[in-house]
Design an enzyme around this catalytic site. Structure first.
Site, PDB file in Angstrom:
ATOM      1  CE  LYS A 199      15.140 -23.788  57.590  1.00 12.46           C
ATOM      2  NZ  LYS A 199      14.924 -25.064  57.417  1.00 12.46           N
ATOM      3  N   GLY A 252      19.372 -25.715  67.534  1.00 14.87           N
ATOM      4  CA  GLY A 252      19.984 -26.487  66.387  1.00 14.87           C
ATOM      5  C   GLY A 252      21.272 -26.605  67.010  1.00 14.87           C
ATOM      6  CB  SER A 253      24.285 -27.734  65.069  1.00 15.61           C
ATOM      7  OG  SER A 253      24.267 -26.854  64.079  1.00 15.61           O
ATOM      8  CB  THR A 254      27.521 -25.404  69.039  1.00 16.42           C
ATOM      9  OG1 THR A 254      26.283 -25.746  70.131  1.00 16.42           O
ATOM     10  CG2 THR A 254      28.050 -24.197  69.535  1.00 16.42           C
ATOM     11  CD  GLU A 274      17.286 -25.465  73.275  1.00 15.85           C
ATOM     12  OE1 GLU A 274      18.301 -25.918  73.321  1.00 15.85           O
ATOM     13  OE2 GLU A 274      16.340 -25.956  72.951  1.00 15.85           O
ATOM     14  CB  CYS A 308      19.437 -30.073  73.012  1.00 17.17           C
ATOM     15  SG  CYS A 308      17.693 -29.342  73.690  1.00 17.17           S
ATOM     16  CD  GLU A 405      24.281 -32.010  70.895  1.00 14.45           C
ATOM     17  OE1 GLU A 405      24.440 -31.317  69.895  1.00 14.45           O
ATOM     18  OE2 GLU A 405      23.369 -31.910  71.922  1.00 14.45           O
TER      19      GLU A 405
HETATM   20  P1  NAI Z   1      21.417 -27.787  62.124  1.00 13.83           P
HETATM   21  O1  NAI Z   1      21.858 -26.815  62.953  1.00 13.83           O
HETATM   22  O2  NAI Z   1      22.054 -27.826  60.790  1.00 13.83           O
HETATM   23  O3  NAI Z   1      19.641 -27.564  61.944  1.00 13.83           O
HETATM   24  C1  NAI Z   1      18.912 -26.988  62.785  1.00 13.83           C
HETATM   25  C2  NAI Z   1      18.126 -25.996  61.845  1.00 13.83           C
HETATM   26  O4  NAI Z   1      18.996 -24.865  61.223  1.00 13.83           O
HETATM   27  C3  NAI Z   1      17.417 -26.586  60.666  1.00 13.83           C
HETATM   28  O5  NAI Z   1      16.196 -25.953  60.418  1.00 13.83           O
HETATM   29  C4  NAI Z   1      18.549 -26.158  59.400  1.00 13.83           C
HETATM   30  O6  NAI Z   1      17.744 -25.959  58.147  1.00 13.83           O
HETATM   31  C5  NAI Z   1      18.821 -24.923  59.815  1.00 13.83           C
HETATM   32  N1  NAI Z   1      20.038 -24.408  59.235  1.00 13.83           N
HETATM   33  C6  NAI Z   1      20.989 -25.177  58.856  1.00 13.83           C
HETATM   34  N2  NAI Z   1      22.025 -24.435  58.295  1.00 13.83           N
HETATM   35  C7  NAI Z   1      21.624 -23.106  58.385  1.00 13.83           C
HETATM   36  C8  NAI Z   1      22.060 -21.876  58.009  1.00 13.83           C
HETATM   37  N3  NAI Z   1      23.554 -21.863  57.495  1.00 13.83           N
HETATM   38  N4  NAI Z   1      21.523 -20.815  58.198  1.00 13.83           N
HETATM   39  C9  NAI Z   1      20.293 -20.934  58.703  1.00 13.83           C
HETATM   40  N5  NAI Z   1      19.627 -21.977  59.282  1.00 13.83           N
HETATM   41  C10 NAI Z   1      20.278 -22.995  59.141  1.00 13.83           C
HETATM   42  O7  NAI Z   1      21.274 -29.178  62.683  1.00 13.83           O
HETATM   43  P2  NAI Z   1      21.603 -30.718  61.870  1.00 13.83           P
HETATM   44  O8  NAI Z   1      22.540 -30.480  60.931  1.00 13.83           O
HETATM   45  O9  NAI Z   1      20.011 -31.210  61.395  1.00 13.83           O
HETATM   46  O10 NAI Z   1      21.927 -31.560  63.312  1.00 13.83           O
HETATM   47  C11 NAI Z   1      23.348 -31.694  63.487  1.00 13.83           C
HETATM   48  C12 NAI Z   1      23.778 -31.527  64.785  1.00 13.83           C
HETATM   49  O11 NAI Z   1      23.114 -30.525  65.549  1.00 13.83           O
HETATM   50  C13 NAI Z   1      23.080 -32.719  65.649  1.00 13.83           C
HETATM   51  O12 NAI Z   1      23.718 -33.812  65.633  1.00 13.83           O
HETATM   52  C14 NAI Z   1      23.279 -32.286  67.092  1.00 13.83           C
HETATM   53  O13 NAI Z   1      24.160 -32.496  67.930  1.00 13.83           O
HETATM   54  C15 NAI Z   1      22.788 -30.877  66.712  1.00 13.83           C
HETATM   55  N6  NAI Z   1      21.354 -30.409  66.982  1.00 13.83           N
HETATM   56  C16 NAI Z   1      20.973 -29.874  68.080  1.00 13.83           C
HETATM   57  C17 NAI Z   1      19.565 -29.703  68.197  1.00 13.83           C
HETATM   58  C18 NAI Z   1      18.854 -29.126  69.523  1.00 13.83           C
HETATM   59  O14 NAI Z   1      18.055 -29.336  69.847  1.00 13.83           O
HETATM   60  N7  NAI Z   1      19.810 -28.157  70.125  1.00 13.83           N
HETATM   61  C19 NAI Z   1      18.498 -30.148  67.191  1.00 13.83           C
HETATM   62  C20 NAI Z   1      19.140 -30.563  66.116  1.00 13.83           C
HETATM   63  C21 NAI Z   1      20.333 -30.758  65.774  1.00 13.83           C
END
Ligand code: NAI
Ligand code: MG
Length: 501
Positions: A199, A252-254, A274, A308, A405
């Protein structure tokens, strides 16, 4: 300051791709969402809709997981030899390389990053990842083990282990490196013999969908890779909770990482994560200061700070604090902020309106906590999601901008007086993804590298990635390692076989 966006000629294969609504890949076929719904993905340089994409939800995830289950349990995939599997992964790398320009353009349009970066880093690193993992397909071996069972005196055994794929893997990826994150996830899963439901992030689904076309062109059997775009709360949550998924891999996010762990409890699927970071980047007075200044600037400003592992907490030894911080600020001022498609752009827009709001909110918080912007500190006016590269000084360890972050081009700079005092401060974060150290004293560098509670430590460099080098987090930055042979641990499991002779 506003951003001028001149009209740019886009290659016809890219304009054809974005010109019609994109479907999802399930069981080798391109299909609409079961609901018929689509969602828009935007061009962050203009804020305009770039393309419409099928909006996956529970029913689509269910169909994709069942296709992946069938391909794993009874399909041709499990009957392929390791060499045949490796060849398919290698072929995918070749196809991706042949379409480098197209993928780089698509990535820039969907994510915003400079075309020079997509072309020079994202796509080549993704190609390399598939090639590196293709080689591992034939090298996943077990061992023979001498055993001496105390309660069967005199009996002899032949015991060995097999390394087998974990099965159906759900992979949820973010928007900061859309194609590269797909490669980090898909390559080890496919080399290991798993099947996948991927996804992509709702902000940036396009390169993963185009990669799906290449996956089919390479000749992967139907159902081995399924790609379901959609929102996190719907499609992502359904994938994380699905009982027929053996393992979930998330970047993605913690905050969402925690939700994934909860969702996985139903069938106790394996989980790798990660997550976020707030990485310390430490400059000593004995460093090559020109290199340290340039490296510290790119540690935070690369990819608009949406990394990240960004070096977002800059610690500088007091005697050189002003020189280093002013040097980083001077680099920030020289950054050309603009549309990623313009050839001289060195920083593009943030990925979304939401991310722009998040970063601007942190700028407000930092300034109200008493920090000062040596440079930057504001949104860039006009259309698109642009923010100024920012250096914050007068920051203290307990400020929110130093602890949380930000995920934007914002660095906090803090002086320190001696390494003894520094280490507890550098490690004073819930995260532990990466750290940077700049010094000419090699003993000190390696002592500190050992003391850093982080999954990656860069000495006299930053943001150096290689498919062979494991990457992942200590503490709340994650579980497991991606890339390198460590990544294969996440996609294989060991079976012990014991025969009485
Ligand atoms: P997010 O963690 O919501 O999104 C990452 C992925 O998770 C996307 O594919 C999203 O559709 C999916 N996702 C979201 N909610 C979910 C759920 N309940 N169940 C399963 N999958 C889900 O991150 P977002 O909102 O785009 O960014 C927020 C913050 O997260 C950023 O400001 C940053 O601090 C952090 N982040 C960290 C990343 C990394 O590389 N470790 C990458 C992106 C964001
Ligand atoms: Mg987009």
């Amino acid at each position: 300051m506003g951003i001028a966006v001149s009209p740019i000629q886009i290659d016809s294969c890219v304009s054809d791709f974005i010109g019609k609504p994109r479907k999802m890949l399930i069981d080798g076929k391109w299909v609409n969402a079961a609901s018929g719904k689509t969602f828009p993905t935007y061009n962050p340089a203009t804020g305009e809709v770039l393309a419409q994409v099928a909006e996956g939800d529970r029913a689509d995830i269910d169909a994709a997981v069942k296709a992946a289950r069938k391909a794993f349990d009874s399909g041709p995939w499990s009957r392929l030899t390791a060499s045949e599997r490796g060849k398919l992964v290698w072929k995918l790398a070749d196809l991706l390389e042949q379409h480098l320009e197209e993928f780089a353009t698509l990535e820039t349009l969907d994510n915003g990053k400079p075309l020079t970066v997509a072309r020079g880093a994202d796509v080549p690193l993704a190609v390399d990842m598939f090639r590196y993992m293709a080689g591992w397909a034939t090298k996943l071996e077990g061992t023979t083990i001498p055993i001496s069972v105390p309660y069967t005196p005199g009996a002899q055994y032949h015991a060995y282990t097999l390394r087998e794929p974990v099965g159906v893997v759900g992979q949820i990826i973010p928007w900061n490196f859309p194609l590269l994150m797909a490669a980090w996830k898909l390559a080890p899963a496919l080399a290991s013999g798993c099947t996948v439901v991927l996804k992509p992030a709702e902000q940036t689904p396009l390169t993963a969908l185009r990669l799906g076309e290449l996956i089919m062109e390479a000749g992967f059997p139907d159902g081995v890779v399924n790609i379901v775009p959609g929102y996190g709360e719907t499609a992502g949550a359904a994938l994380a909770a699905h009982d027929l998924v053996d393992k979930i891999a998330f970047t993605g996010s913690t905050e969402v990482g925690r939700l994934i762990v909860h969702a996985a409890t139903g069938n106790l699927k394996k989980v790798s994560l990660e997550l976020g970071g707030k990485s310390p980047n430490v400059v000593f007075q004995d460093a090559d200061l020109d290199a340290a200044i340039a490296g510290s600037a790119s540690a935070i400003f690369f990819n608009q700070g949406q990394c990240c592992c960004a070096g977002s907490r800059l610690y500088v030894e007091r005697p050189v604090f002003d020189r280093v911080v002013e040097g980083v600020a001077a680099k920030a001022k020289k950054i050309r902020v603009g549309s990623g498609l313009e050839p001289d752009t060195s920083m593009g827009p943030l990925v979304s309106e939401e991310q722009l709001q998040r970063v601007c909110n942190y700028l407000d918080i930092g300034l109200s906590e008493g920090a000062t912007a040596l440079t930057g500190g504001k949104k860039v006016g006009g259309k698109g999601y642009f923010v100024e590269p920012t250096v914050l000084v007068n920051t203290k360890d307990n400020m929110r901008v130093v602890q949380e972050e930000i995920f934007g081009p914002v660095v906090t700079a803090i002086p320190f007086d001696d390494p003894e005092e520094l280490m507890p401060r550098a490690n004073d974060t819930v995260y532990g993804l990466a750290a940077g150290i700049w010094t000419r004293d090699i003993s000190k560098a390696h002592r500190l590298a050992s003391a850093m509670r982080a999954g990656t430590v860069w000495i006299n460099c930053y943001n150096i990635f290689d498919a062979a080098l494991p990457f992942g987090g200590y503490k709340q930055s994650g579980w497991g390692r991606e890339m390198g042979k460590d990544a294969l641990e996440l996609y294989t499991q060991t079976k012990a076989v014991c025969t009485r002779l």
